[in-house]
Design a protein around this motif. Structure first.
Motif, PDB file in Angstrom:
ATOM      1  N   VAL A  40       0.886  -1.041   0.054  1.00 39.64           N
ATOM      2  CA  VAL A  40       0.012  -0.073  -0.486  1.00 39.64           C
ATOM      3  C   VAL A  40       0.698   0.938  -0.390  1.00 39.64           C
ATOM      4  O   VAL A  40       0.818   2.241  -0.579  1.00 39.64           O
ATOM      5  CB  VAL A  40      -1.364  -0.257   1.486  1.00 39.64           C
ATOM      6  N   HIS A  96     -13.542  -7.726  -1.915  1.00 49.90           N
ATOM      7  CA  HIS A  96     -13.970  -5.807  -1.930  1.00 49.90           C
ATOM      8  C   HIS A  96     -15.139  -5.705  -2.795  1.00 49.90           C
ATOM      9  O   HIS A  96     -15.637  -4.703  -2.177  1.00 49.90           O
ATOM     10  CB  HIS A  96     -13.006  -5.880  -2.188  1.00 49.90           C
ATOM     11  N   GLY A 123     -16.781  -5.009   0.353  1.00 48.49           N
ATOM     12  CA  GLY A 123     -16.267  -3.792   1.128  1.00 48.49           C
ATOM     13  C   GLY A 123     -15.176  -3.982   2.072  1.00 48.49           C
ATOM     14  O   GLY A 123     -14.819  -5.321   1.604  1.00 48.49           O
ATOM     15  N   VAL A 124     -14.413  -2.789   2.429  1.00 46.65           N
ATOM     16  CA  VAL A 124     -13.865  -3.560   3.280  1.00 46.65           C
ATOM     17  C   VAL A 124     -13.506  -4.772   4.382  1.00 46.65           C
ATOM     18  O   VAL A 124     -14.808  -4.132   5.373  1.00 46.65           O
ATOM     19  CB  VAL A 124     -13.014  -2.091   3.747  1.00 46.65           C
ATOM     20  N   TYR A 182     -17.162  -9.808   7.220  1.00 48.43           N
ATOM     21  CA  TYR A 182     -17.590  -8.541   7.471  1.00 48.43           C
ATOM     22  C   TYR A 182     -18.668  -8.382   8.857  1.00 48.43           C
ATOM     23  O   TYR A 182     -19.458  -8.777   8.632  1.00 48.43           O
ATOM     24  CB  TYR A 182     -18.251  -8.112   5.980  1.00 48.43           C
ATOM     25  N   GLU A 242      -8.838   5.074  -3.941  1.00 47.65           N
ATOM     26  CA  GLU A 242      -9.139   4.086  -2.491  1.00 47.65           C
ATOM     27  C   GLU A 242      -9.486   2.634  -2.161  1.00 47.65           C
ATOM     28  O   GLU A 242      -9.356   1.780  -1.755  1.00 47.65           O
ATOM     29  CB  GLU A 242     -10.335   5.246  -1.866  1.00 47.65           C
ATOM     30  N   GLY A 243      -9.738   2.105  -3.828  1.00 42.50           N
ATOM     31  CA  GLY A 243     -10.823   0.534  -3.743  1.00 42.50           C
ATOM     32  C   GLY A 243      -9.318   0.105  -3.693  1.00 42.50           C
ATOM     33  O   GLY A 243      -9.070  -1.531  -3.712  1.00 42.50           O
ATOM     34  N   ALA A 260      -7.190  -0.028  -0.434  1.00 43.19           N
ATOM     35  CA  ALA A 260      -7.909  -0.916   0.164  1.00 43.19           C
ATOM     36  C   ALA A 260      -7.946  -2.214   0.203  1.00 43.19           C
ATOM     37  O   ALA A 260      -7.802  -3.205   1.389  1.00 43.19           O
ATOM     38  CB  ALA A 260      -9.837  -0.921   0.187  1.00 43.19           C
ATOM     39  N   ARG A 310      -4.126  -2.807   1.529  1.00 47.47           N
ATOM     40  CA  ARG A 310      -3.848  -2.907   2.855  1.00 47.47           C
ATOM     41  C   ARG A 310      -3.965  -4.159   3.056  1.00 47.47           C
ATOM     42  O   ARG A 310      -3.748  -4.948   4.429  1.00 47.47           O
ATOM     43  CB  ARG A 310      -4.933  -2.178   3.373  1.00 47.47           C
ATOM     44  N   THR A 311      -5.446  -5.404   2.801  1.00 47.34           N
ATOM     45  CA  THR A 311      -6.168  -6.777   3.005  1.00 47.34           C
ATOM     46  C   THR A 311      -4.719  -7.595   2.875  1.00 47.34           C
ATOM     47  O   THR A 311      -4.318  -8.562   3.726  1.00 47.34           O
ATOM     48  CB  THR A 311      -7.033  -6.980   2.611  1.00 47.34           C
TER      49      THR A 311
END
Length: 337
Positions: free
Chosen positions: A111, A196, A200-201, A226, A311-312, A315, A318-319
């Motif tokens: 990231v 995602h 989502g996150v 989630y 941002e997608g 994200a 980050r995962t």
């Protein structure tokens, strides 16, 4: 059901291809056959490779090295198809030259590198997108419409796998740490981006994996949580050709996405009330949809895509950074711990 917009309706744009490998060839074919864009230049560190690529795809200009490519005034946008380890430097070089950029996935090794690219793009005012072509395919658009319409209710489980068999070669891009190899960045990125896209996150990430002799991940399984009850189960491997399918299950039914889920394919919806129906919309290649997205956004003066936002991308990385941390994969030059 509405169809995905025809890539041939996108405005023309002039592409430069940075890197002359296999995925670049697939992209070049998609652009030439299914869009109104032009392939105007290709750059490779190997002259013979660049010339062979140019001949195969009818590209008029070849460059030895990448600087000449990104500075070529014919080029509007650069498609980066080098190993993951090179994406950061290649993208920054293209952005510095004022070019719009489409970067193969995984976008970068981590990231932090992605944040550097987006910061540079923001300052330069150029368009940048991760080449997560799956986001733009017809069956994915249809999946979102089905789910948004409540056909399967609330999603409680998502499963996706992506495995391919690769013979062990410590110098190859999938096994070499210096090239940011491993199953996760090369194959598992599809499963992470898929989770995602529909959920989502995640609130929690739990992963286990097995490393290769070179220290990259050969196989990884991850569970993402989630909210109170939804889970995503993701699997990726370099050691077997898996079914590469996905299922999305909800309170009112489930969807089975045929293999290969990340390519143009079909899906079947089975509702709890017994109704069953299938979506099929054949499409060749598939990379033309992401190429068309770039052309449309650039023509509109935009710097990112609403379907594959900056941002997608961050994200998903980050995962994947967290998965790698838990599995124990660190690439050369990255901080440990």
């Amino acid at each position: 059901m509405p169809r995905t917009e025809d890539p041939r309706t996108a405005p023309p744009i002039r592409w430069g291809i940075l890197g002359a490998g296999g995925i670049a060839s697939v992209f070049a074919h998609a652009v030439a056959q299914y869009t109104r864009a032009q392939l105007v230049a290709v750059g490779s560190r190997n002259r013979d490779r660049a010339e062979r690529f140019a001949t195969a795809h009818g590209i008029p200009t070849t460059h030895v090295g990448y600087r000449q490519l990104v500075e070529d005034p014919q080029v509007d946008a650069v498609y980066i198809a080098t190993p993951h380890s090179e994406h950061r430097d290649n993208a920054l070089q293209a952005i510095k030259a004022g070019k719009h950029v489409l970067v193969e996935k995984a976008f970068t090794r981590n990231v932090a590198e992605a944040e550097e690219i987006f910061s540079a793009a923001r300052q330069a005012g150029v368009f940048v997108m991760e080449a997560m072509w799956t986001r733009f395919l017809p069956h994915v658009a249809a999946l979102h419409q089905v789910i948004d319409a409540g056909e399967i209710g609330e999603i409680v489980n998502l499963r996706a796998d992506h495995g391919q068999w690769f013979a062990f070669d410590p110098r190859s891009r999938v096994y070499a740490p210096e090239l940011a190899g491993g199953a996760l960045l090369d194959l598992g990125v599809y499963t992470a981006a898929w989770a995602h896209d529909f959920l989502g996150v995640p609130d929690e990430v739990h992963a286990v994996g097995v490393l290769t002799e070179t220290g990259v991940d050969g196989q990884v399984s991850a569970v993402l949580r989630y909210g109170d009850r939804a889970l995503a189960q993701l699997n990726t491997t370099l050691w077997a050709k898996t079914p590469t399918t996905s299922s999305i299950s909800g309170t009112e039914g489930h969807i089975r996405v045929a293999g290969e889920f990340y390519r143009p394919t079909s899906f079947q919806v089975t509702r709890r009330d017994g109704r069953v129906w299938t979506f099929t919309q054949p499409a060749e290649n598939g990379l033309q949809y992401e190429a068309a997205e770039v052309a449309r956004r650039v023509a509109a003066g935009e710097t990112e895509s609403p379907r594959m936002t900056w941002e997608g991308t961050l994200a998903v990385l980050r995962t994947m950074d967290e998965v790698r941390r838990q599995v124990g994969v660190v690439y050369p030059g990255e901080p440990r711990g």
